[in-house]
Design a protein around this motif. Structure first.
Motif, short mmCIF file in Angstrom:
data_model
loop_
_atom_site.label_atom_id
_atom_site.label_comp_id
_atom_site.label_asym_id
_atom_site.label_seq_id
_atom_site.Cartn_x
_atom_site.Cartn_y
_atom_site.Cartn_z
N GLU A 205 125.58 8.19 84.80
CA GLU A 205 125.40 9.60 85.15
C GLU A 205 124.28 10.29 84.37
OE1 GLU A 205 126.93 11.55 87.42
OE2 GLU A 205 128.15 9.92 88.23
N SER A 206 124.10 9.89 83.10
CA SER A 206 123.12 10.59 82.25
C SER A 206 121.72 10.00 82.34
CB SER A 206 123.59 10.59 80.80
OG SER A 206 123.76 9.26 80.32
N GLY A 207 121.58 8.78 82.89
CA GLY A 207 120.26 8.17 83.02
C GLY A 207 119.79 7.51 81.73
N HIS A 208 118.56 7.04 81.75
CA HIS A 208 118.02 6.29 80.61
C HIS A 208 117.65 7.21 79.45
CE1 HIS A 208 116.80 2.26 82.68
NE2 HIS A 208 118.07 2.57 82.84
N ILE A 209 118.17 6.87 78.29
CA ILE A 209 117.84 7.56 77.04
C ILE A 209 117.80 6.51 75.93
CG2 ILE A 209 118.80 9.82 77.63
CD1 ILE A 209 121.35 9.05 76.15
N PRO A 210 117.07 6.78 74.84
CA PRO A 210 117.06 5.84 73.71
C PRO A 210 118.33 5.99 72.90
CG PRO A 210 115.65 7.71 73.22
CD PRO A 210 116.15 7.91 74.62
N TYR A 211 119.43 5.45 73.42
CA TYR A 211 120.75 5.72 72.84
C TYR A 211 120.90 5.08 71.47
CZ TYR A 211 125.66 7.03 73.20
OH TYR A 211 126.89 7.62 72.99
N THR A 212 120.43 3.84 71.34
CA THR A 212 120.47 3.17 70.03
C THR A 212 119.14 2.45 69.82
OG1 THR A 212 122.73 2.57 70.72
CG2 THR A 212 122.03 1.91 68.51
N THR A 213 118.48 2.74 68.71
CA THR A 213 117.19 2.12 68.44
C THR A 213 117.12 1.59 67.01
OG1 THR A 213 116.11 4.15 67.64
CG2 THR A 213 116.05 3.74 70.01
N PHE A 214 116.19 0.69 66.81
CA PHE A 214 115.88 0.23 65.46
C PHE A 214 114.82 1.16 64.89
CE2 PHE A 214 117.34 -3.68 67.55
CZ PHE A 214 118.33 -4.08 66.65
N MET A 215 115.06 1.60 63.67
CA MET A 215 114.11 2.52 63.03
C MET A 215 113.95 2.16 61.56
SD MET A 215 116.51 5.97 63.14
CE MET A 215 116.88 5.80 64.88
N ALA A 216 112.83 2.58 61.02
CA ALA A 216 112.53 2.33 59.61
C ALA A 216 111.70 3.49 59.09
CB ALA A 216 111.78 1.01 59.43
N LYS A 217 111.67 3.64 57.78
CA LYS A 217 110.82 4.68 57.20
C LYS A 217 109.36 4.33 57.47
CE LYS A 217 112.51 4.70 52.96
NZ LYS A 217 112.80 5.15 51.57
N GLU A 218 108.55 5.34 57.63
CA GLU A 218 107.13 5.13 57.93
C GLU A 218 106.47 4.26 56.87
OE1 GLU A 218 103.88 8.02 59.86
OE2 GLU A 218 104.52 8.65 57.85
N SER A 219 106.84 4.46 55.62
CA SER A 219 106.26 3.68 54.52
C SER A 219 106.62 2.20 54.66
CB SER A 219 106.74 4.21 53.17
OG SER A 219 108.16 4.15 53.07
N THR A 220 107.84 1.91 55.07
CA THR A 220 108.27 0.52 55.25
C THR A 220 107.47 -0.15 56.36
OG1 THR A 220 110.52 1.06 54.53
CG2 THR A 220 110.23 -0.98 55.79
N ILE A 221 107.28 0.57 57.46
CA ILE A 221 106.51 0.02 58.58
C ILE A 221 105.08 -0.27 58.15
CG2 ILE A 221 105.54 0.57 60.85
CD1 ILE A 221 108.16 2.02 61.48
N ASN A 222 104.48 0.64 57.39
CA ASN A 222 103.10 0.45 56.93
C ASN A 222 102.97 -0.72 55.96
OD1 ASN A 222 102.26 2.63 58.47
ND2 ASN A 222 102.43 4.09 56.78
N GLU A 223 103.98 -0.88 55.10
CA GLU A 223 103.93 -1.93 54.08
C GLU A 223 104.33 -3.30 54.61
OE1 GLU A 223 106.55 -0.42 51.11
OE2 GLU A 223 105.26 1.32 50.65
N ARG A 224 105.12 -3.33 55.69
CA ARG A 224 105.67 -4.62 56.17
C ARG A 224 105.43 -4.79 57.67
NH1 ARG A 224 111.39 -6.02 53.58
NH2 ARG A 224 110.59 -8.07 54.15
N GLU A 225 104.22 -4.55 58.08
CA GLU A 225 103.89 -4.60 59.51
C GLU A 225 104.23 -5.95 60.14
OE1 GLU A 225 99.96 -3.47 60.57
OE2 GLU A 225 100.16 -1.41 59.84
#
Length: 326
Positions: free
Chosen positions: A208-228
């Motif tokens: 009924e509600s359609g597609h939404i990012p209900y559960t995602t993997f996320m990380a701090k911006e610094s972690t993403i930059n340091e461990r691409e």
């Protein structure tokens, strides 16, 4: 043999041992709950997709969005699997190191409307004048629940009696004990109630509600930059898990993930997987698109829980997901 040569050989040997031990990069992942809803993640672990990418995964269940986000922000975890709305809350608080959504795991709400009585022909009108046992106020399930009710012409606070003060873990017991004519439940509880004759699934909030990012993997911006590289490998392993789930039948998937649900009957796991696959609750790839992001914020706004509208580009990074999906 000279002593220094023996020592040199020993040191080289030890270095070789250490190198082989350290070849797998480690990532600590905090999941908001343990759920069949997250089947592609468990498949990626059990089928060795992370190991294929040179990663070891330390998975911990942190039981709740607030605890999961605390673990991520305090460096107790490298990656969090949690609802995307939490990243919006962190951003709105003016975080110096914002939390970035980089891979999507589920793309619909995971709850179902369960009726105490069987209904061959269900219509949302039948909720009017009833007692509805909803999810905790302020949480994503509750926001989606109210959004769907309004979409179907039901005023959640005037057309029915809405109960929202029952703790998440106690909602099934409250319904089983006689509270409410309808309840909003996650799997496998919804299917379990059907098997036991306690309630009957009459509608899906995910559909009924359609597609939404209900559960995602996320990380701090610094972690993403340091461990691409590690983040890219992680995302690729998740994509492999997503593909595997959609290429296999529910019975095979259930057998693979059963070690994560030892107290749940295999047949029940199959039923839940089949239901989620049929409504495409599992994301088919890790890309969180802009329309899904806007749908999420619209639902939050409708519920009065959106602190501020956040541009897609600010806390969503699809570079890794698009690269591994090519």
């Amino acid at each position: 043999m000279k002593k220094w040569l023996v020592l040199f050989i020993l040191l080289v040997g030890l270095a070789g041992c250490n190198q082989s031990k350290d070849t797998l990069d480690s990532l600590r992942v905090a999941e908001v709950t343990r759920s069949i809803f997250y089947a592609p993640l468990y498949v990626a672990i059990e089928k060795g997709f992370f190991k294929e990418e040179g990663l070891t995964i330390d998975l911990q269940t942190t039981w709740g969005g607030d605890k999961t986000m605390t673990a991520l922000l305090s460096d107790g975890a490298d990656i969090a699997l949690v609802g995307s709305e939490t990243s919006i809350y962190v951003y709105a608080q003016g975080a110096d190191d914002p939390v970035i959504n980089f891979a999507q795991l589920t793309q619909t709400d995971g709850t179902f409307l369960v009726s105490r009585t069987q209904m061959e022909e269900f219509t949302w009108e039948k909720l009017k004048g009833t007692t509805f046992l909803g999810q905790r106020k302020g949480g994503m399930p509750q926001m989606v629940g109210e959004f769907v009710l309004k979409k179907n012409g039901i005023d959640p606070h005037n057309d029915l009696k809405m109960i929202q003060n029952v703790d998440f873990a106690n909602i099934p017991n409250a319904f089983a004990s006689g509270t409410g004519e309808f309840v909003q439940l996650f799997e496998p509880q919804a299917s379990m109630f059907e098997q036991q004759g306690i309630g009957y699934i009459v509608a899906s909030f995910g559909i009924e509600s359609g597609h939404i990012p209900y559960t995602t993997f996320m990380a701090k911006e610094s972690t993403i930059n340091e461990r691409e590289q590690a983040i890219e490998k992680f995302t690729r392993a998740i994509y492999k898990g997503q593909q595997w789930v959609y290429e296999r039948d529910a019975s095979e998937i259930a057998k693979v993930i059963q070690p994560f649900f030892e107290e749940t009957e295999l047949k029940l796991i199959e039923v839940v997987i089949e239901r989620y696959k049929n409504q495409k609750s599992f994301a088919e790839d890790p890309i969180l698109d802009e329309q899904e992001w806007e749908n999420l914020q619209n639902i939050m706004d409708e519920a009065g829980e959106l602190p501020e509208r956040v541009d897609y580009e600010k806390i969503v990074n699809t570079n890794f997901a698009k690269k591994v999906s090519e």
